[in-house]
Design an enzyme around this catalytic site. Sequence first.
Site, PDB file in Angstrom:
ATOM      1  N   LYS A 260     -41.858 -71.548  93.701  1.00  0.00           N
ATOM      2  CA  LYS A 260     -42.589 -72.495  94.529  1.00  0.00           C
ATOM      3  C   LYS A 260     -41.690 -73.631  95.023  1.00  0.00           C
ATOM      4  O   LYS A 260     -42.000 -74.293  95.988  1.00  0.00           O
ATOM      5  CB  LYS A 260     -43.828 -72.983  93.793  1.00  0.00           C
ATOM      6  CG  LYS A 260     -44.889 -71.867  93.825  1.00  0.00           C
ATOM      7  CD  LYS A 260     -46.161 -72.131  93.098  1.00  0.00           C
ATOM      8  CE  LYS A 260     -47.132 -70.957  93.351  1.00  0.00           C
ATOM      9  NZ  LYS A 260     -48.151 -70.777  92.363  1.00  0.00           N
TER      10      LYS A 260
HETATM   11  N1  GLU Z   1     -51.747 -65.913  89.034  1.00  0.00           N
HETATM   12  C1  GLU Z   1     -50.555 -65.163  88.791  1.00  0.00           C
HETATM   13  C2  GLU Z   1     -49.426 -65.706  89.619  1.00  0.00           C
HETATM   14  O1  GLU Z   1     -49.661 -66.388  90.603  1.00  0.00           O
HETATM   15  C3  GLU Z   1     -50.714 -63.700  89.153  1.00  0.00           C
HETATM   16  C4  GLU Z   1     -51.006 -62.932  87.997  1.00  0.00           C
HETATM   17  C5  GLU Z   1     -51.343 -61.485  88.206  1.00  0.00           C
HETATM   18  O2  GLU Z   1     -51.271 -60.960  89.317  1.00  0.00           O
HETATM   19  O3  GLU Z   1     -51.721 -60.905  87.210  1.00  0.00           O
HETATM   20  O4  GLU Z   1     -48.299 -65.465  89.261  1.00  0.00           O
END
Ligand code: GLU
Length: 285
Positions: A260
């Site tokens: 990010k």
């Molecule tokens: N929320 C997780 C991320 O942004 C993704 C997790 C998943 O796809 O299991 O890395």
Amino acid sequence: MGASVNPAYRGRIAPSPTGQLHLGHARTFWVAHERAKARGGTLILRNEDLDRDRVRPEFVTAFLEDLRWFGIQWQEGPDCGGPQAPYSQSERRSEYQSIFEVLRSTGWLFPCTCSRKDIQSAVAAPHAADDEPIYPGTCRHRSATEITPGRPVSWRFRVPEGVPEGQVLSWIDGGQGPQSWVAGRDFGDFVVLRPDGVPSYQLACVTDDHAMGITEVVRGADLLVSTARQLLLYRALGWTVPDFFHCPLMTDEQGVRLAKRHAALSLRALRDQGRSPAELRESWK
Ligand code: GLU
């Protein structure tokens, strides 16, 4: 007549609103979108907003807008509802709590009072750069009832100890081919509930993927070892395991994995520079 819908395939995209989406996310989510579409299936958008310290509501608005701009379409989600609502993890805490109780009452969990520092100093060398150190086992022999009232604990899943090397978690990954990870060697006892009562990513993700009837999980290859952990949760709960498809990670020009912090490669910045989604997709062929 529209394309026929195959109710059997249910995929999902699961952004965390902790920053702007970058090109790496877009590629993974695009793959998920294309795979659901090619199978006439349903794509679910899940807002993974559990980490109160890092989540910001404006990033939810931003990812909805960026994903739509990129051309990703979903059929169920926090913005459009659906049969498995709610689709934001912060509104699903009672689900995680009840699965946590099942795991605790069936003996899979132990209460842990180790601090991050205790664990760091007990392990000889850090494990993979971006994964947590292998838990040294300090509290693993505690029973679920051995807790000191008033003392915050985290709850960890006790990974099975096999002979000679631990339990092997294997699957044929749609994107990365045959996988084999060893519990106790590649990862250790992992947290399912934090001392502040917030469920871990592993617990929330498995609970939701099961409840939402997900048949294939598409995610980044940085989560392969998490998938191995999650397979243990599926086994412990007696749940059907979905298929997995891990996408390659995107790197910058220096070979550093996109994160990010790579603001220049956020979808927003690229859009502001006048880049089109079609052109961006062309660039990763
Ligand atoms: N929320 C997780 C991320 O942004 C993704 C997790 C998943 O796809 O299991 O890395």
